[in-house]
Design an enzyme around this catalytic site. Sequence first.
Site, short mmCIF file in Angstrom:
data_model
loop_
_atom_site.label_atom_id
_atom_site.label_comp_id
_atom_site.label_asym_id
_atom_site.label_seq_id
_atom_site.Cartn_x
_atom_site.Cartn_y
_atom_site.Cartn_z
N THR A 138 1.58 3.07 5.05
CA THR A 138 1.99 2.07 5.73
C THR A 138 2.36 1.09 4.31
O THR A 138 1.25 1.53 3.60
CB THR A 138 1.51 1.66 6.57
OG1 THR A 138 -0.45 1.73 6.49
CG2 THR A 138 1.02 2.79 7.71
N SER B 58 0.96 -1.41 -0.08
CA SER B 58 0.18 -0.12 -0.03
C SER B 58 0.63 1.48 -0.47
O SER B 58 0.33 2.50 0.03
CB SER B 58 -1.30 0.27 0.62
OG SER B 58 -2.21 -1.23 1.07
#
Length: 275
Positions: free
Chosen positions: A211, A72
Amino acid sequence: MAIRIFAILFSIFSLATFAHAQEGTLERSDWRKFFSEFQAKGTIVVADERQADRAMLVFDPVRSKKRYSPASTFKIPHTLFALDAGAVRDEFQIFRWDGVNRGFAGHNQDQDLRSAMRNSTVWVYELFAKEIGDDKARRYLKKIDYGNAGPSTSNGDYWIEGSLAISAQEQIAFLRKLYRNELPFRVEHQRLVKDLMIVEAGRNWILRAKTGWEGRMGWWVGWVEWPTGSVFFALNIDTPNRMDDLFKREAIVRAILRSIEALPPNPAVNSDAAR
């Protein structure tokens, strides 16, 4: 709104001050203690631009050059691709939830760019990927020199299960270009993405980060802006215990940044935790 205005002015000042400094590399084997504290195996690269003699600090130089799935963290460049390709108009466009339960409350609702970035809402970025297409994605990836620039996959999303891969060193290089608005995209789009990345802010500092988790390993990448310059970071660690290991990403980075006074010990004024 006040934080956004402050962030823009803050970035302009920092860009003008640190555009042409020199940099050296230093291995920080002593940072092993931070990884050991959390029983984690991984690497971190920290690029500290707060002094005239800029420093690239690295724990585990060999691993720092090894490429992994961006997971991600790819939402950072992917958002730029989507804006440029017209897959999304702006931060206010709403993407309606299709009613499919994806096992995470933050994903089971309508989304805009801000919530999709904050919640790592995969289904929104799958819509972007379909709209952009593999050929255009490959051109974008090569244009920004992102890792191996390979958006191929036989199953699933190319930035998670596919061939796309990037190293911690390469993450730093990409983030620096974004910070300076040097990527081949409209400046207003780069500024918007940086605004979406804000995690915390204090009176004289801003933390922008994202993250990432591929299942077997996880990332935390971003930078902290200070009046004297920015401190970029890219960490990846193995996650053999899967979700039980995820907190370690931010915990290790924060401990290291505090050890070099790149994050304050005091609570933040504004916080928006990213998954």
